[in-house]
Enzyme design. Sequence first.
Site, PDB file in Angstrom:
ATOM      1  N   ARG A 523       0.833  -1.206   0.000  1.00 26.11           N
ATOM      2  CA  ARG A 523       0.000   0.000   0.000  1.00 26.11           C
ATOM      3  C   ARG A 523       0.863   1.250   0.000  1.00 26.11           C
ATOM      4  NH1 ARG A 523      -3.987   0.936   4.611  1.00 26.11           N
ATOM      5  NH2 ARG A 523      -2.192   0.303   5.851  1.00 26.11           N
ATOM      6  N   SER A 587       7.123  -5.053   7.622  1.00 26.06           N
ATOM      7  CA  SER A 587       6.756  -6.004   8.689  1.00 26.06           C
ATOM      8  C   SER A 587       7.555  -7.301   8.617  1.00 26.06           C
ATOM      9  CB  SER A 587       5.264  -6.297   8.623  1.00 26.06           C
ATOM     10  OG  SER A 587       4.568  -5.087   8.706  1.00 26.06           O
ATOM     11  N   ASP A 641       4.941  -2.999  12.204  1.00 31.49           N
ATOM     12  CA  ASP A 641       3.477  -2.797  12.301  1.00 31.49           C
ATOM     13  C   ASP A 641       2.985  -2.740  13.755  1.00 31.49           C
ATOM     14  OD1 ASP A 641       4.112  -5.453  12.625  1.00 31.49           O
ATOM     15  OD2 ASP A 641       2.388  -6.237  11.545  1.00 31.49           O
TER      16      ASP A 641
END
Length: 900
Positions: A523, A587, A641
Site C-alpha cells: 500500500r 513487517s 506494524d
Amino acid sequence: QVDRYLYHMRLSDDVLLDVMARFQAEMVKGLGRDTNPTATVKMLPSFVRSLPDGSEKGDFLAADLGGSQFRAHRVKVFDDGKQSIQVESKFYPTPKEVIQGNGAELFDYVADCLRDFIETKNQKEKLPLGFTFSFPCKQTKLDEGVLLAWTKHFKVRGVQYTDVVSSLRKALQKHKASFVPAGDVNVLALVNDTVGTMMTCGYDDQHCEVGLIIGTGTNACYMEEMRHIDLVEGDEGRMCINTEWGAFGDDGALDDLRTEFDRELDLGSLNPGKQLFEKMISSLYLGELVRLILLKMTKEGLLFNGKVSTALLTKGKIEMKHVSAMEKYKEGLSNTKEILTELNLFPSEEDCIAVQHVCTIVSFRSANLCAAALAAILTRLRENKKLLRMRTTVGIDGGLYKTHPQYAKRLHKVVRKLVPNCDVRFLLSVSGSGKGAAMVTAVAHRLAAQRKKIDAALAPFLLSLETLREVKNKMRTELEYGLKRETQASATVKMLPTYVCGTPDGTEKGKFLALDLGGTNFRVLLVKIRSGRRRSVQMYNKIFAIPLEIMQGTGEELFDHIVQCIADFLEYMGIKGARLPLGFTFSFPCRQASIDKGTLVGWTKGFKATDCEGEDVVDMLREAIRRRNEFDLDIVAVVNDTVGTMMTCGYEDPNCEIGLIAGTGSNVCYMEDMKNIEIVEGNEGKMCINTEWGGFGDNGCIDDIRTKYDKEVDEGSLNPGKQRYEKMTSGMYLGEIVRQILIDLTKQGLLFRGQISESLRKRGIFETKFLSQIESDRLALLQVRRILQQLGLDSTCDDSIIVKEVCGAVSKRAAQLCGAGLAAIVEKKRENQGVEHLQITVGVDGTLYKLHPHFSRVLRETVKELAPRCDVTFMLSEDGSGKGAALITAVAKRLHNIGQ
C-alpha cells in the site's frame, strides 16, 4: 343413526390441524422456564443426550416397571459390525396389593424379582442396570428421577415426589446379603418406556428420533435442541424430551372436543380431571368408553330392544381386547355377537352392526388424536432443523398399536395427511422397554468412556492460574535477557530497539507518505495530519499487488517494483514534485541502528527476494528511487506494524505505551526506559522496544506446557523449532492445532465414526476463521455441522459438540498465554514507573482479537488476574501500518526539529 349419535367423535381434518396447533403451543409452554409450572404437557428432560451410534457394546441389565407385569432382562450388545443384540427375559406378575400398596413393598418386590432373575442367569459380575419406569418423573440427571404422579392403574403410597432410583438402590442394598452368590447391580439410568422405545429403534435405524407408546397408556418423546430447553443448563446439542402428552387438555384446552361419555369415564376413574388426552386414546379406557356409549344407547331404546343387562351396567366389563375383536375384518361380526351374548345382551344383526360401528368410531378417534399430536412433534423437529422436507423414523410400541386390526394403518394415513412434508417411517419396537433401557445405559456407558478420553486429550490445554503465573515470570526473565548486552545475542525474545523515542502529543501536522509492505499486497498512502482544535488525520491510499515472481526474484526487482508503485500513486494524487517525508512500514524482522536504518534479519511470509538479507532496506529503497530519477523522498523512519499500532492509539490516548498484534502473527512492543536498554547508548527518556516475542520458548523454557499436538504443528511448519510461542498463540497456527487434535480423536474412534476423511488429512484446511465461526455463541450446532460439511467432514450432532469444544480449548489457551505474556510487560512498566498502581492503555490490532468471539475477553481477564495492580485499557487500532507509519514519521520530524 350411530353416526348422528356420535357426531362429536368424528373429527374433520380442520379440527385435527387445530389440535395439532394447540399441542404445538403446549410444547412451547412446557419448554419455557416461566411457563412450565402452569403447563399441562410437562416436557420433561430425560438427560438422554445421544442416540445409539452402533459402537455400543457390553452386558447390561434392564428392569421394567409400568405395565401389568414386571420384566427383568439381560441384554448383551455385540460390537461385531453387525450390531446384534441378545436379550434374555423373565416376566413377573405385579400383584394388585403391590401396585396399590406402599412404596417400600413395591421396591422390595422389584429387588426380589431382580435377585431371582440374576440367580437363574447365574450372573457373577457387577452389571450396569437401566430402570424403565413408565410414569412421569422429573429428572435432574440420568440416574435420578422424582415421581410426579402415578398414572394408569398404579397408586402406591409414599412414592410421589421422591427419587425412585434411590428407593430402588436402597431396596437392592437391603437385599445385598442375598445378592452375594450373584453379581452386584449398579443402577446407571432411569428410563421412561417411551424413551426406551426410541432408543431401541434408534439402534436399528439411525434416523429414529421420536418414540411413541400407544397401549395401556400413551406418550411420546423426541430429540429437542438444548437451546430450547430452559429447564436444563447449556445450549449445546440435543436432549430427549419426554412430553408426557397424556395430560394434554387437563387445563380445559380440549373441552370443546370431549363428549359426555369422556366426562363420565373421567369421573369414574382413579384420577379424575387428570390425563384427559390419554383417556381419549389409550387402551385402558377405550373399552369403557364403548360400554358407556352402548349403555346410554340401550337406555334410549336404540339397541337390544332397550333391555339393559347387569353386565352392561358393570364398569370394566368391556375391555380393549373385546373392541379389537369386534373390529376384525372378517370375523368381526360373529365376534361381536359372541361378546354381546356373554354380556347377557341379545343382539339382532342390526345391533351387531351398530355396536361394531361404535367401536370403529371410538378407536378411529383415538388414532386421529394421536396422529394430530404426533404431527405437531414432527413439525417441530422439521422446523428445528430448518428443513423444507424431512426424513425421519418414529419408534412405536404398545398393545393397542400392535394388536388392533386397523389402528396402525389409520394412524400412518392421518399423520401423512397432516404433515405431507415429512417422510415418516414407523418402526415397531421389539422388547422396547428392556432393550431400550439397556440401550440408554449402553449409550451412557459409551459416552462416559468417550468423555474420559476427550478430557484426557484436552487436559494439557487447561492451564491453571499457577501455570500462567509461571509463564508470566518466564516471559519477564526473557525480556530482561533481551535488554542486557551480555545475554542479548542468545536471547530468544529479541527486544529490538526501534529508535522511536516518543508518542504523539497532538502538535504533529503536515503531509506524509506511508508505505506498507508486509504481505502479498503493498500500500502507498498520503496522510494529512492537522493539529490544534480541529485535530484530524485524513488518508488516501492505493493498493498494489506484488506478483509471486517479484516476491521471489532479486532484491533490485522488488524495490524497482515498489518505486514504480510509488510513482503511479504520486501521479494519481498529482503531487509528484513535492519532497514529502516518508514512513516505511516493513513487517519483517529488522535490526535497527537508528530510526531510518533497518537491516533485514530474514524474510518471512513467503518472501524470498535475493540479496536483501543483511542489507539495509532504506538504502535499497533510496537506490531504487535514484535509479528511476523521477522524484525524491525524505525517508524518515522504518516502522514495524506493532509499533504503528501503538502510535495510532497513542494519537487518540496519550496513555497508550504498548502495542499488541494478535492476528495471523503475534507480537508486542512497548515504551521502555532508556536506562534499561543496555544495547543502545544514552540513559535519558524512553524508546519503543519491538519485543518479537513470538520466539519466546525457542530455548525450551516452556516445553512443559507444549502438547504433542504443538510439537506436530511445529515439525510440519516452514520453520521447525522457531517461534514456538507464536505457534501456540497466533491465528496462523490455531486451526492446525485443532486439526491435529481432531485426527487424534478420530483415530481413537471418538469422532466422525472413526473415519479420517481425505480433507482432514490436508494441512492448513482448518483456517482460523472457522474457529471464530464455530465458537460463535449465536451459532446453532446445525450451522457448525454445515461449516464442517464445507470442510468435507460429515458430522453428527455429537461430533459438532466435540469439535466446538476442541476449538474452545485451543483458542482459550492461546488467549491465556497471550495474556500471561502481556501481564509480564504491564508489570514491568509498573515497576519502571515505581508506582503502586498503574493505569495504561494497550493499542491492539489483529483479526484474532477483532473477530474471534471470546479471545479478547479471555485475554483481558487473564491480564487482570495476573497483573492485579495494573488497570489496563484495551483500545482497537485503526490502520496501524498506514496511519501509524505517518504518525511515527511526524513524531520523528517533531523530535528532530526540537533536537536542532
